[in-house]
Design a protein around this motif. Structure first.
Motif, PDB file in Angstrom:
ATOM      1  N   PRO A  79      15.362  -0.007  16.208  1.00 17.07           N
ATOM      2  CA  PRO A  79      16.438  -0.902  16.638  1.00 17.07           C
ATOM      3  C   PRO A  79      17.760  -0.185  16.869  1.00 17.07           C
ATOM      4  CG  PRO A  79      15.151  -1.931  14.904  1.00 17.07           C
ATOM      5  CD  PRO A  79      14.670  -0.520  15.003  1.00 17.07           C
ATOM      6  N   ASN A  80      18.342  -0.465  18.044  1.00 22.04           N
ATOM      7  CA  ASN A  80      19.647   0.067  18.461  1.00 22.04           C
ATOM      8  C   ASN A  80      19.647   1.587  18.660  1.00 22.04           C
ATOM      9  OD1 ASN A  80      20.874  -2.586  18.227  1.00 22.04           O
ATOM     10  ND2 ASN A  80      20.819  -2.250  16.006  1.00 22.04           N
ATOM     11  N   LYS A  81      18.464   2.180  18.666  1.00 23.23           N
ATOM     12  CA  LYS A  81      18.368   3.632  18.874  1.00 23.23           C
ATOM     13  C   LYS A  81      17.455   3.974  20.049  1.00 23.23           C
ATOM     14  CE  LYS A  81      18.883   4.488  13.891  1.00 23.23           C
ATOM     15  NZ  LYS A  81      18.181   4.970  12.672  1.00 23.23           N
ATOM     16  N   GLY A  82      16.312   3.318  20.144  1.00 24.08           N
ATOM     17  CA  GLY A  82      15.373   3.614  21.212  1.00 24.08           C
ATOM     18  C   GLY A  82      13.961   3.217  20.841  1.00 24.08           C
ATOM     19  N   PHE A  83      12.992   3.817  21.482  1.00 19.97           N
ATOM     20  CA  PHE A  83      11.592   3.497  21.191  1.00 19.97           C
ATOM     21  C   PHE A  83      10.724   4.705  21.515  1.00 19.97           C
ATOM     22  CE2 PHE A  83      12.253   2.353  25.605  1.00 19.97           C
ATOM     23  CZ  PHE A  83      11.076   2.710  26.254  1.00 19.97           C
ATOM     24  N   THR A  84       9.502   4.677  21.013  1.00 24.58           N
ATOM     25  CA  THR A  84       8.529   5.717  21.337  1.00 24.58           C
ATOM     26  C   THR A  84       7.305   5.083  21.974  1.00 24.58           C
ATOM     27  OG1 THR A  84       7.471   5.596  19.145  1.00 24.58           O
ATOM     28  CG2 THR A  84       9.254   7.200  19.426  1.00 24.58           C
TER      29      THR A  84
END
Length: 463
Positions: free
Chosen positions: A151-156
């Motif tokens: 959350p609020n950082k990105g995804f993989t």
């Protein structure tokens, strides 16, 4: 980490573009060579500050799912499974039911995303962001995916692939096709399967590999007769042979700039004896040679030790007649050489390795099928020999997988933690640059870091 959904994604189908109800494909010689090797896994790291849980669930995830379904329409066999019917002499890939498709796991993590791709970290830290294949003695899936939100950082986006049907070029084409479809979706997600760009259009034509049936049966008989500790007692089992993964190893990425490669080539050329010149060294060869020498030194190998190193070459254009570059399936040839470590520890150890790699590549001109006839999946290695291999290539375009929110910050070939291997791919930010992925014991990684960075620094200042 919390798993919030595990779903089945089938190929796209509607009344205008119905999906075929069934198909089957034979495995070729290169597929069967890899039949019982472990799955290959990789993780793509995406940084996106606006990736709130709401944005992820309402925008990112629906687009990911729908575009995956459309991509499977174009790559239909990948939605199927590997099977070995009793009436069949060899395994086949089958797509034949509405239950076929790929498994997609969706998760949320509160871990530090930046740490997972930019720091030296324990290799095992990657494991939660990958989902396993569904494999039994009689049936094995081809692909599975996991999308994990930070959350609020990105995804993989992580994949696990069955090495009995896919190689590095194949999965790179799939990922870039999926990303292309995703970033070009209409906002309402009502896009239907339009044709892919020509450079992404897959080929599943098996007619041009039919001349290798003798190799297919050679490799198949090898697997049927192989008995290894921990392997399945049923020789026709589709379960891969288990490979142990060390628990105390760490992972890191090391970059070569285009200028580093240029200066490295100049240095190697200047050290070669007069009259002992070879054809120019490619970026792949130079990056491989420098990395291997640093690895051997970091591992503390001695002059009297022996090391076997090799490469896996894409054979699509080397067959006669050649296959499409977009051929989906395994189509590679492996080459290796056994040398004494003392050659690598000399002043021009990098040049020595580069020459041997060039010799292996030139040897491919004699015919990849002839080379393949001399190979079996597990070559006997005398005790004490260290085997070091490379996974990937700087020509696969891994960083082309932009789903619409920017290209990955990092791409990790996770399964280099099995055995002594390193990965190679193109640089994210610079044409002509290279990224090396590595898994070593902690003290070895510290030594490698010092050798790699110091060596390039000296190279930049000496020429």
């Amino acid at each position: 980490m919390t798993i919030i959904e595990v779903c089945h994604v089938p190929p796209f189908s509607n009344s205008c573009r119905p999906t075929p109800t069934e198909l089957s494909l034979p495995l070729n010689f290169s597929d069967i060579f890899n039949l019982k090797f472990p799955p290959v896994q990789s993780i793509f790291f995406y940084k996106l500050g606006e990736s709130t849980t709401t944005f992820f669930k309402t925008v990112i995830l629906p687009r990911i799912k729908h575009s995956l379904s459309i991509t499977l329409f174009h790559f239909l066999p990948l939605a199927g499974h590997l099977s070995w019917p009793q009436h069949s002499a060899k395994p086949i890939v089958v797509y034949n039911t509405a239950n076929d498709g790929v498994l997609l796991t969706v998760a949320v993590s509160d871990e530090d995303l930046d740490h997972l791709y930019s720091d030296i970290r324990y290799a095992s830290e990657s494991n939660p962001y990958l989902s396993p294949l569904s494999v039994s003695e009689t049936k094995a899936s081809i692909l599975s995916f996991q999308i994990t939100l930070f959350p609020n950082k990105g995804f993989t986006t992580g994949y696990t692939l069955n090495h009995a049907f896919l190689d590095g070029r194949s999965i790179s084409l799939f990922m870039n096709s999926w990303a292309c479809i995703c970033r070009n979706l209409d906002a309402n997600l009502k896009i239907s399967p339009n044709s892919l760009p020509e450079e992404l259009n897959p080929s599943f034509d098996r007619t041009l590999t039919q001349g290798s049936k003798g190799l297919e049966m050679k490799y198949l008989n090898y697997w049927l007769g192989l008995k290894l500790p921990g392997s399945d007692a049923n020789p026709r089992s589709l379960k891969p042979i288990p490979f142990p993964v060390p628990a105390d190893v760490v992972r890191a990425t090391f970059p070569f700039s285009r200028e580093d490669i240029k200066k490295l080539g100049e240095r190697v050329k200047s050290k070669l004896e007069r009259g002992n010149q070879t054809k120019p060294f490619s970026t792949y060869v130079l990056a491989y040679a420098y990395t291997l020498v640093c690895m051997v030194k970091a591992k503390g190998l001695k002059n009297s030790n022996k090391v076997k190193f090799g490469l896996t070459a894409d054979s699509r254009t080397r067959l006669n007649p050649p296959l499409s570059r977009n051929y989906i399936g395994n189509c590679v040839t492996s080459c290796d050489v056994l040398v004494e470590v003392e050659h690598l520890l000399k002043e021009n150890g990098v040049g020595y390795v580069a020459k041997r790699l060039n010799e292996m590549i030139k040897g491919l001109e004699n015919g990849v099928l002839e080379i393949a006839k001399e190979k079996v999946p597990f070559m006997d290695v005398e005790p004490g020999v260290r085997v070091i291999l490379v996974a990937g290539s700087n020509r696969f375009g891994k960083y082309g997988a932009d789903f619409g929110w920017g290209k990955p910050m990092n791409v990790e070939i996770t399964t280099i933690d099995v055995g002594e291997s390193f990965s190679m791919m193109e640089s994210r930010d610079e044409s002509g640059g290279v990224e090396i992925g590595l898994v070593l014991k902690k003290h070895e990684m510290e030594m490698f870091d010092s050798l790699f960075v110091h060596g390039l620094k000296m190279l930049r200042s000496s020429l």
